[in-house]
Design an enzyme around this catalytic site. Structure first.
Site, short mmCIF file in Angstrom:
data_model
loop_
_atom_site.label_atom_id
_atom_site.label_comp_id
_atom_site.label_asym_id
_atom_site.label_seq_id
_atom_site.Cartn_x
_atom_site.Cartn_y
_atom_site.Cartn_z
N ALA A 160 0.86 -1.19 0.00
CA ALA A 160 0.00 0.00 0.00
C ALA A 160 0.89 1.23 0.00
CB ALA A 160 -0.88 0.00 1.25
N LYS A 161 0.46 2.24 -0.72
CA LYS A 161 1.22 3.49 -0.71
C LYS A 161 0.57 4.38 0.35
CE LYS A 161 3.26 6.42 -4.23
NZ LYS A 161 4.62 6.48 -3.74
#
Ligand code: PMP
Length: 317
Positions: A160-161
């Site tokens: 996930a960013k």
């Protein structure tokens, strides 16, 4: 300040276009308090057919994945988000630029359960040149191995960013900067090579392009994926494998990949010159092909470029 970073005045927010100066969040929004936000970074390039975003749909898919991992409800369908990215680039009159969609948890609940806080979506775009310094794409950069490691898998979800993850990235980047390096390479908790503060890492040894496996400590970069595909297309063998730190020092070539960094050669690691100390031939070949693709100079066989304006509309001006 009424306008934004040089050359950008408008920001897209939840279906509206608002002035740069009005894109504000409350001090108690969970994004500010706890880093409860996910984001993307893409580049729009000037091409012969007009401005085009590189791998727009893949970036938006990763944004959606980041939201899913963090249980953030992203109400907008993919097509609307894609249209919104194009709209904000066009509205700002931008040609080549960086595009930053952000989905954040706003002001609502104060405790640890963020579910009741409102979700806000923003898309910003602004002109942005070479990320790792003037001339870095040709001359390469000097980097070190960071004393800060990447988080252990199953702590901060590396795929996930998430905005909060970038506190780790900032520690890595600041340490490199104060010690006179352009960037740093972070190791995973097991001591193997992970990635840079905001880039993936590749090395070349005996003609094979090698990059660390997706092991839960690094982001699955879209440029990383592009370079693996481009290498295979050019007949250059590739290998995703665990990478020991010392493989950096003995590599023939090392380079970073990322939306901001594009394909940046690394000329030394911990002051040990890599190969001949300049850009290696395989890095050059891959960088050249990557640049041709993103600038629309070769046929877009994979549909990686999304034009900001439809060709008919562009022709009408
Ligand atoms: N790793 C990290 C931690 C990053 O922030 C980025 C930039 N998004 C990358 C790798 C490279 O990813 P991409 O090629 O998709 O920009």
């Amino acid at each position: 300040m009424t306008t934004g970073l040089v050359g950008s005045e408008w920001i897209w927010k939840d279906g509206e276009i608002i002035p740069w100066s009005e894109a504000k969040v409350h001090i108690l929004s969970l994004a500010v308090q706890f880093g409860s936000s996910v984001f993307e970074g893409m580049r729009c390039y000037s091409t012969p057919a007009g401005p085009a975003v590189f791998r727009l749909h893949d970036h938006l898919r990763r944004l959606r994945d980041s939201c899913r991992i963090y249980r953030i409800e992203l109400a907008l369908p993919q097509e609307e988000l894609a249209a919104a990215c194009a709209e904000i680039i066009a509205r700002n009159g931008l040609d080549s630029c960086y595009v930053r969609p952000m989905v954040l948890r706003g002001y609502g609940s104060a405790g640890m359960n963020p579910i009741d806080s409102p979700v806000e979506t923003y898309i910003c775009a602004w002109p942005w040149g070479t990320y790792l310094g003037e001339g870095a794409l040709e001359a390469g950069v000097d980097v070190c191995v960071s004393s800060w490691q990447r988080p252990e898998p199953n702590t901060f979800p590396a795929l996930a960013k998430g905005a909060g993850h970038y506190n780790n990235a900032q520690l890595i980047k600041m340490e490199a900067a104060v010690n006179g390096y352009a960037e740093a390479i972070a190791l995973a908790p097991n001591g193997l090579v992970s990635e840079g503060s905001g880039q993936n890492l590749f090395l070349v040894r005996d003609g094979v392009v090698i990059t660390p496996v997706i092991d839960g400590t690094l982001l699955a970069g879209i440029t990383r994926d592009s370079i693996l595909k481009i290498a295979r297309e050019l007949g250059v063998p590739t290998c995703e494998q665990p990478v020991a730190r010392e493989m950096l020092y003995t590599a023939d070539e090392v380079f970073f990949t990322g939306t901001a960094a594009e394909v940046t050669p690394v000329r030394s690691v911990d002051r040990i010159p890599i190969g001949s100390g300049g850009m290696g031939p395989i890095t050059r070949q891959l960088q050249k092909r990557f640049m041709q693709i993103v600038h629309g100079e070769v046929e877009d066989t994979r549909g990686w470029l999304s034009l900001v304006r439809e060709p008919a509309a562009a022709a009408r001006g």
